[in-house]
Design an enzyme around this catalytic site. Structure first.
Site, mmCIF file in Angstrom:
data_model
loop_
_atom_site.group_PDB
_atom_site.id
_atom_site.type_symbol
_atom_site.label_atom_id
_atom_site.label_comp_id
_atom_site.label_asym_id
_atom_site.label_seq_id
_atom_site.Cartn_x
_atom_site.Cartn_y
_atom_site.Cartn_z
ATOM 1 N N GLU A 193 0.866 -1.188 0.000
ATOM 2 C CA GLU A 193 0.000 0.000 0.000
ATOM 3 C C GLU A 193 0.902 1.236 0.000
ATOM 4 O OE1 GLU A 193 -3.929 -0.045 0.959
ATOM 5 O OE2 GLU A 193 -3.226 -1.520 -0.465
ATOM 6 N N LYS A 208 -10.219 -6.002 6.251
ATOM 7 C CA LYS A 208 -10.929 -7.050 5.503
ATOM 8 C C LYS A 208 -11.580 -8.043 6.474
ATOM 9 C CE LYS A 208 -7.627 -6.367 1.799
ATOM 10 N NZ LYS A 208 -6.294 -6.718 1.314
HETATM 11 N N1 HSE Z 1 -1.962 -3.932 -0.277
HETATM 12 C C1 HSE Z 1 -3.040 -4.844 -0.374
HETATM 13 C C2 HSE Z 1 -2.433 -6.242 -0.424
HETATM 14 C C3 HSE Z 1 -3.871 -4.576 -1.600
HETATM 15 O O1 HSE Z 1 -1.221 -6.367 -0.440
HETATM 16 O O2 HSE Z 1 -3.171 -7.210 -0.414
HETATM 17 C C4 HSE Z 1 -5.337 -4.775 -1.452
HETATM 18 O O3 HSE Z 1 -5.858 -4.431 -0.223
#
Ligand code: HSE
Length: 434
Positions: A193, A208
């Site tokens: 990110e 999540k």
């Molecule tokens: N940075 C996140 C990952 C992307 O590596 O899964 C999606 O949330």
């Protein structure tokens, strides 16, 4: 009600995912229209670089920098929010719902934090709020949970829900590299990110898990209810010790529900037996392993990020809303949270734990360490002592222990003169204990 001849979409954001949505809808337009039963067109696109968007996506759309041009357009049926982050995305979604627009979003930050405010607004206005792409990009997991698996009592969800950390841990395992080295590589490849602490610290995965556990247990589980630990302390030697004991190391999201204790959700580095289905999920792949009383075990595997995988989920949601509009059935399926919130107390959440500490190699060291565990009633399953870079490591795997007892034992170990440092603690997820 007369059926619409075309469904009109206003797109907020034409970056990586927004651009993917434009391209998928264009490339597969004829099939999409047949499958959705109606033509779907993106009339307006909101973004900052009007000339750049025209160049990349052609003259077939109206480009604007102004949200009002989209939300106040009576022709637009669906607002697709792909600008990301919390603000102003949340305010845009809220206003769109209040103005009677259906909304499709890929925004986990907004759904995890503000879902409980937004879903009732969607219900009140009889519109859809769809969010498949907010969890694990291209993996269909939200819709199965809301539809075809919803007859189950979900007992647990275990997920590898962050691709960056899975890539890093896989690389550390396969190539015996250390943490700092693989983090740099993950950043260079663009997996992490914009602020990689959200990936390595577990926050991205926690968002999540808040969404997935709320859906699975029909209970309002906030981001703050998810216990979070990242992978920052894991070193190549921990992975090697785990491998020697028949485990791999993953950053896992784990959510459980029992009638006796209620729900728990956590994100934690975890040792998984190598024969667990999730142990085979490597690199940037994500997977969600669900246990339900009727379905038994099911695993959903795929790419959790990236332009086209994420666009696949967004366009799938747009098609579902398009069908709902023409069936007069929007607003039918929200986030159903009928269960009163009841969170499992930390003392009832137990699992074996791996602890690596560097110690002074002197008489009585092991006895003092064992006594500190015994004082908290923590029973030991394996003990390994090894030289490591001039120092001495003691690696212990406990029998199932609650987080609170483990924390007390660690506090006691920390003040022992023979313990130089507690280097790493990893939860152990044995299949028979799930
Ligand atoms: N940075 C996140 C990952 C992307 O590596 O899964 C999606 O949330």
């Amino acid at each position: 009600m007369a059926k619409k001849e075309k469904i009109v979409v206003g797109l907020l954001g034409a970056g990586t995912v927004g651009g993917g949505v434009l391209k998928v809808l264009e490339k597969n337009a004829a099939d999409i229209a047949k499958k959705a039963g109606v033509e779907i067109v993106i009339s307006k696109v909101m973004g900052l670089d009007i000339e750049g968007m025209k160049k990349e996506f052609g003259e077939g759309h109206i480009y604007t920098k102004n949200f009002a041009d989209i939300v106040d357009d009576p022709e637009i049926d669906i607002v697709v929010e792909l600008i990301g982050r919390e603000h102003p995305a949340k305010e845009f979604i809220k206003e769109a719902l209040e103005k009677g627009k259906n909304v499709v979003t890929a925004n986990k930050d907004v759904i995890a934090k503000f879902g409980k405010e937004l879903f009732p607004i969607a219900a009140e206005h009889g519109v859809d709020l769809m969010f498949e792409a907010s969890v694990c990009g291209g993996i269909p997991i939200i819709e199965p949970m809301r539809n075809v698996m919803s007859c189950n009592k979900i007992k647990s969800i275990m997920g590898i829900v962050n691709g960056t950390t899975n890539y890093m841990l896989s690389k550390m395992s396969n190539e015996h590299l250390d943490y700092d080295e693989v983090l740099k590589e993950a950043q260079a490849k663009g997996y992490a990110e914009s602020d990689p602490t959200a990936d390595v610290g577990g926050l991205d995965a926690a968002r999540k898990m808040a969404i997935l556990s709320s859906l699975a247990f029909n209970m309002d589980i906030d981001l703050d209810d998810v216990y979070v630990e990242g992978i920052e302390k894991i070193q190549a030697c921990d992975i090697k010790y785990a491998q020697d004991l028949g485990y791999c190391v993953k950053l896992l999201g784990i959510a459980k529900y029992t009638d006796s204790f209620g729900a728990s959700a956590r994100v934690t580095p975890a040792m998984l037996p190598v024969d667990h289905p999730l142990a085979t999920v490597n690199g940037v792949y994500n997977a969600v392993f669900v246990k339900g009383d009727a379905i038994g075990e099911a695993m959903f595997l795929g790419l959790g990020a990236g332009r086209f995988p994420t666009a696949s989920s967004v366009v799938g949601d747009i098609m579902t809303v398009a069908r709902n509009i023409n069936a007069g059935a929007t607003g039918r399926l929200g986030m159903v949270q009928y269960r009163e919130k009841r969170l499992c107390p930390p003392e009832a959440m137990t699992s074996p734990s791996y602890i690596r500490m560097s110690v002074l190699d002197q008489p009585g060291a092991l006895a003092a360490i064992a006594a500190a565990f015994a004082a908290q009633n923590v029973s030991l399953r394996n003990v390994i002592q090894k030289d490591n870079n001039g120092g001495t490591d003691i690696v212990i795997i406990t029998h199932a222990v609650s987080r609170s007892s483990l924390e007390m034992a660690l506090l006691q170990l920390n003040v022992l003169p023979v313990v130089e440092k507690i280097c790493c603690v990893i939860s152990v997820e044995d299949r028979n204990l799930e």
